[in-house]
Design a protein around this motif. Structure first.
Motif, PDB file in Angstrom:
ATOM      1  N   VAL A   1       0.919  -1.220   0.097  1.00 16.41           N
ATOM      2  CA  VAL A   1       0.063   0.037  -0.127  1.00 16.41           C
ATOM      3  C   VAL A   1       0.733   1.203  -0.271  1.00 16.41           C
ATOM      4  CG1 VAL A   1      -1.715   1.241   1.126  1.00 16.41           C
ATOM      5  CG2 VAL A   1      -1.786  -1.189   1.566  1.00 16.41           C
ATOM      6  N   GLY A   2       0.530   2.157  -0.995  1.00 15.48           N
ATOM      7  CA  GLY A   2       1.371   3.462  -1.086  1.00 15.48           C
ATOM      8  C   GLY A   2       0.337   4.617  -1.044  1.00 15.48           C
ATOM      9  N   HIS A   3       0.796   5.517  -0.148  1.00 11.51           N
ATOM     10  CA  HIS A   3       0.210   6.984  -0.289  1.00 11.51           C
ATOM     11  C   HIS A   3       1.062   7.915  -0.743  1.00 11.51           C
ATOM     12  CE1 HIS A   3      -0.494  10.728   2.036  1.00 11.51           C
ATOM     13  NE2 HIS A   3      -1.618  10.836   1.386  1.00 11.51           N
ATOM     14  N   SER A   4       0.208   8.723  -1.819  1.00 18.89           N
ATOM     15  CA  SER A   4       1.044  10.006  -2.423  1.00 18.89           C
ATOM     16  C   SER A   4       2.448   9.584  -2.967  1.00 18.89           C
ATOM     17  CB  SER A   4       1.296  11.113  -1.298  1.00 18.89           C
ATOM     18  OG  SER A   4       1.818  12.203  -1.881  1.00 18.89           O
ATOM     19  N   TYR A   5       3.539   9.992  -2.727  1.00 20.89           N
ATOM     20  CA  TYR A   5       4.589   9.464  -3.478  1.00 20.89           C
ATOM     21  C   TYR A   5       5.006   8.253  -2.975  1.00 20.89           C
ATOM     22  CZ  TYR A   5       9.629   8.492  -3.321  1.00 20.89           C
ATOM     23  OH  TYR A   5      10.939   7.941  -3.499  1.00 20.89           O
TER      24      TYR A   5
ATOM     25  N   ILE B   1      -3.357   4.923  -2.123  1.00 21.04           N
ATOM     26  CA  ILE B   1      -4.225   5.915  -1.520  1.00 21.04           C
ATOM     27  C   ILE B   1      -4.084   7.093  -1.737  1.00 21.04           C
ATOM     28  CG2 ILE B   1      -5.041   6.356   1.013  1.00 21.04           C
ATOM     29  CD1 ILE B   1      -5.657   3.585   0.419  1.00 21.04           C
ATOM     30  N   ALA B   2      -4.776   7.915  -2.567  1.00 16.88           N
ATOM     31  CA  ALA B   2      -4.598   9.298  -2.977  1.00 16.88           C
ATOM     32  C   ALA B   2      -3.152   9.485  -3.387  1.00 16.88           C
ATOM     33  CB  ALA B   2      -5.034  10.127  -1.993  1.00 16.88           C
ATOM     34  N   ALA B   3      -2.730   8.507  -4.203  1.00 13.69           N
ATOM     35  CA  ALA B   3      -1.648   8.441  -4.517  1.00 13.69           C
ATOM     36  C   ALA B   3      -0.819   8.503  -5.962  1.00 13.69           C
ATOM     37  CB  ALA B   3      -0.972   7.048  -4.290  1.00 13.69           C
ATOM     38  N   PHE B   4       0.137   8.769  -6.187  1.00 10.86           N
ATOM     39  CA  PHE B   4       0.737   8.727  -7.859  1.00 10.86           C
ATOM     40  C   PHE B   4       0.759   7.377  -8.177  1.00 10.86           C
ATOM     41  CE2 PHE B   4       2.631  12.639  -6.125  1.00 10.86           C
ATOM     42  CZ  PHE B   4       2.045  13.537  -7.017  1.00 10.86           C
ATOM     43  N   ALA B   5       0.288   7.057  -9.505  1.00  9.90           N
ATOM     44  CA  ALA B   5       0.409   5.734  -9.899  1.00  9.90           C
ATOM     45  C   ALA B   5       1.273   5.872 -11.555  1.00  9.90           C
ATOM     46  CB  ALA B   5      -0.837   4.868 -10.004  1.00  9.90           C
ATOM     47  N   PRO B   6       2.255   5.847 -11.470  1.00 13.59           N
ATOM     48  CA  PRO B   6       3.098   6.223 -12.732  1.00 13.59           C
ATOM     49  C   PRO B   6       3.362   5.108 -13.314  1.00 13.59           C
ATOM     50  CG  PRO B   6       4.649   5.931 -10.903  1.00 13.59           C
ATOM     51  CD  PRO B   6       3.251   5.993 -10.178  1.00 13.59           C
TER      52      PRO B   6
ATOM     53  N   VAL C   1      -9.672   7.226  -4.078  1.00 15.94           N
ATOM     54  CA  VAL C   1      -9.671   8.721  -4.266  1.00 15.94           C
ATOM     55  C   VAL C   1     -10.015   9.564  -3.288  1.00 15.94           C
ATOM     56  CG1 VAL C   1     -10.544  10.263  -6.064  1.00 15.94           C
ATOM     57  CG2 VAL C   1      -9.954   8.261  -6.937  1.00 15.94           C
ATOM     58  N   ALA C   2      -9.196  10.446  -2.911  1.00 17.76           N
ATOM     59  CA  ALA C   2      -9.489  11.558  -2.208  1.00 17.76           C
ATOM     60  C   ALA C   2     -10.377  12.416  -2.662  1.00 17.76           C
ATOM     61  CB  ALA C   2      -8.648  11.935  -1.056  1.00 17.76           C
ATOM     62  N   THR C   3     -11.604  12.854  -2.444  1.00 13.69           N
ATOM     63  CA  THR C   3     -12.124  13.895  -3.289  1.00 13.69           C
ATOM     64  C   THR C   3     -12.058  15.298  -3.122  1.00 13.69           C
ATOM     65  OG1 THR C   3     -14.344  13.541  -2.073  1.00 13.69           O
ATOM     66  CG2 THR C   3     -14.247  11.991  -3.569  1.00 13.69           C
ATOM     67  N   GLU C   4     -11.571  15.533  -1.770  1.00 11.55           N
ATOM     68  CA  GLU C   4     -11.234  16.715  -1.301  1.00 11.55           C
ATOM     69  C   GLU C   4      -9.665  17.211  -1.377  1.00 11.55           C
ATOM     70  OE1 GLU C   4     -13.757  18.935  -0.988  1.00 11.55           O
ATOM     71  OE2 GLU C   4     -14.875  17.183  -1.489  1.00 11.55           O
ATOM     72  N   ASP C   5      -8.978  16.406  -2.159  1.00  8.85           N
ATOM     73  CA  ASP C   5      -7.542  16.284  -2.315  1.00  8.85           C
ATOM     74  C   ASP C   5      -7.140  17.800  -2.787  1.00  8.85           C
ATOM     75  OD1 ASP C   5      -4.746  15.977  -2.564  1.00  8.85           O
ATOM     76  OD2 ASP C   5      -5.052  13.833  -2.494  1.00  8.85           O
ATOM     77  N   LYS C   6      -6.129  18.322  -2.201  1.00 12.39           N
ATOM     78  CA  LYS C   6      -5.601  19.601  -2.660  1.00 12.39           C
ATOM     79  C   LYS C   6      -3.868  19.638  -2.938  1.00 12.39           C
ATOM     80  CE  LYS C   6      -9.156  22.017  -1.592  1.00 12.39           C
ATOM     81  NZ  LYS C   6     -10.357  22.145  -2.796  1.00 12.39           N
ATOM     82  N   MET C   7      -3.505  18.307  -2.827  1.00 11.69           N
ATOM     83  CA  MET C   7      -2.263  17.922  -3.408  1.00 11.69           C
ATOM     84  C   MET C   7      -2.092  17.357  -4.791  1.00 11.69           C
ATOM     85  SD  MET C   7      -0.046  19.048  -0.991  1.00 11.69           S
ATOM     86  CE  MET C   7       1.469  18.205  -1.315  1.00 11.69           C
ATOM     87  N   ILE C   8      -3.022  16.218  -4.767  1.00  9.18           N
ATOM     88  CA  ILE C   8      -3.022  15.587  -6.180  1.00  9.18           C
ATOM     89  C   ILE C   8      -4.582  15.832  -6.530  1.00  9.18           C
ATOM     90  CG2 ILE C   8      -2.628  13.362  -7.404  1.00  9.18           C
ATOM     91  CD1 ILE C   8      -0.853  12.492  -5.045  1.00  9.18           C
ATOM     92  N   PRO C   9      -4.971  16.593  -7.377  1.00 11.77           N
ATOM     93  CA  PRO C   9      -6.213  16.642  -7.994  1.00 11.77           C
ATOM     94  C   PRO C   9      -7.275  15.417  -8.034  1.00 11.77           C
ATOM     95  CG  PRO C   9      -4.643  18.110  -9.251  1.00 11.77           C
ATOM     96  CD  PRO C   9      -3.943  17.204  -8.427  1.00 11.77           C
ATOM     97  N   PRO C  10      -8.210  15.252  -7.602  1.00 11.36           N
ATOM     98  CA  PRO C  10      -9.076  14.028  -7.713  1.00 11.36           C
ATOM     99  C   PRO C  10      -9.330  13.724  -9.049  1.00 11.36           C
ATOM    100  CG  PRO C  10     -10.118  15.522  -5.919  1.00 11.36           C
ATOM    101  CD  PRO C  10      -8.860  16.472  -6.804  1.00 11.36           C
ATOM    102  N   GLU C  11      -9.078  14.652 -10.054  1.00 16.27           N
ATOM    103  CA  GLU C  11      -9.293  14.055 -11.461  1.00 16.27           C
ATOM    104  C   GLU C  11      -7.969  13.630 -11.832  1.00 16.27           C
ATOM    105  OE1 GLU C  11     -11.963  14.112 -13.701  1.00 16.27           O
ATOM    106  OE2 GLU C  11     -13.201  14.564 -11.919  1.00 16.27           O
ATOM    107  N   ALA C  12      -6.911  13.659 -11.516  1.00 15.67           N
ATOM    108  CA  ALA C  12      -5.878  13.230 -11.737  1.00 15.67           C
ATOM    109  C   ALA C  12      -5.562  11.783 -11.275  1.00 15.67           C
ATOM    110  CB  ALA C  12      -4.643  14.236 -11.234  1.00 15.67           C
TER     111      ALA C  12
END
Length: 259
Positions: free
Chosen positions: A91-95, A115-120, A203-214
Motif C-alpha cells: 500500500v502506498g500513499h501519495s509519493y 491511497i490518494a497516490a501517484f500511479a506512474p 480517490v480522496a475527493t477533497e485532495d488539494k495536493m493531487i487533484p481528484p481528477e488526476a
C-alpha cells in the motif's frame, strides 16, 4: 485383505487431497500488509489504519522510507516485503504510490493499493506527473529546494495537505516534516507493478495536493478497482476506516484471484 489395502489407499489419497487443498488455501490466504508513506511525512500517520488492520487479524509492517531517493525507498520497502510472512498487500500513499509501483513487482506482492497516490507508468516520476497542472488546479505550497530537499510551507500545510485532520495533529505534521529529496521526486519507475498485479485505488475527493481528477485518470489507466471517499490528501489519517476497508478488500480480492 485386499479390501483393507484398498480402504487404506483411498484414505491416504483423501488425506493427500485434503492436505493439498489446505496448502492451496493457506498459500492463497493474504494476511500481510506493508504500508508505505509519502513525501513530507513519516510512517506514524498510518497508526489509525494499523490499529484497524491488526485488530482484524492482519500482520502489518509500516515502512519508514527515508524519501531521499526512489532507489533508497524501494530498497527499504523490498526489505519489508521480504520480512513479511506470506503474500503481501503493498500500500502506498501519495509519493508512496511511486515506491510501490516500483517495488510491487516482487513475487511476494499479491496486490497493490494506492491511497490518494501517484500511479506512474514506466518512465514517469512525480516530477513529470506534476509538470503540467490542469488550469485552476490547486498548486501545492512546495518551497524552493534547499540542499536538494523540499518542504511544504508550514503556514499552508494544513489547508493543502491535511484540511480534515484535527488541527493539533495537522500542526504537528507541519512542524515535523521529513525532508523530501529531489532525487525521490525525480525518480522514474521502470516497470510499474499495476501492469502485472491486481490494483486498488482510493480517490480522496477533497485532495488539494493531487487533484481528484488526476487520481481518477491514473487509477483508470492502471485498471484499478476504484473507490472514492470524501477526504483531504491525508485521508489515511483522517478516515482510517475507509482506507482500511480498501486494503482489506484488496487482500480478499487477491486471495480469491489466487485460488
Amino acid at each position: 485383505m485386499s479390501s483393507l489395502f484398498t480402504l487404506l489407499a483411498a484414505a491416504s489419497a483423501l488425506a493427500l487431497g485434503v492436505g493439498a487443498t489446505a496448502t492451496k488455501a493457506q498459500a492463497a490466504d493474504v494476511k500481510s500488509v506493508v504500508l508505505v508513506h509519502g513525501g513530507f511525512v513519516d510512517g506514524s500517520g498510518w497508526q489509525g489504519v494499523y490499529d484497524i488492520l491488526t485488530k482484524d487479524g492482519y500482520d502489518v509492517t509500516i515502512v519508514q522510507n527515508p524519501t531521499t531517493s526512489l532507489a533508497d525507498d524501494v530498497a527499504v520497502t523490498r526489505r519489508a516485503i521480504a520480512a513479511a510472512p506470506g503474500q503481501v498487500v503493498l500500500v502506498g500513499h501519495s509519493y508512496g504510490g511511486v515506491v510501490v509501483s516500483e517495488a510491487g513487482t516482487d513475487p511476494k506482492v499479491a496486490a497493490v493499493v494506492y491511497i490518494a497516490a501517484f500511479a506512474p507508468d514506466a518512465g514517469e516520476s512525480v516530477a513529470s506527473l506534476i509538470a503540467n497542472p490542469a488550469p485552476g488546479a490547486p498548486v501545492p505550497p512546495i518551497l524552493p529546494p534547499v540542499d536538494g530537499f523540499l518542504f511544504l510551507d508550514k503556514a499552508k500545510f494544513a489547508a493543502s495537505f491535511a484540511a480534515d485532520v484535527r488541527p493539533d495533529i495537522a500542526s504537528f505534521m507541519a512542524n515535523s516534516q521529513v525532508p523530501w529529496g529531489m532525487a525521490a521526486l525525480e525518480g522514474k519507475v521502470t516497470a510499474p507493478a499495476w501492469k502485472a498485479k491486481p490494483s486498488w485505488y482510493l480517490v480522496a475527493t477533497e485532495d488539494k495536493m493531487i487533484p481528484p481528477e488526476a487520481q481518477r485518470a491514473m487509477a483508470n489507466r492502471a485498471g484499478a478497482t476504484v473507490s472514492e471517499a470524501k477526504g483531504s490528501h491525508s485521508i489515511y489519517v483522517s478516515k482510517p476506516q475507509a482506507v482500511a476497508a480498501v486494503i482489506e478488500n484488496a487482500a480478499k480480492g487477491a486471495q480469491t484471484a489466487a485460488q
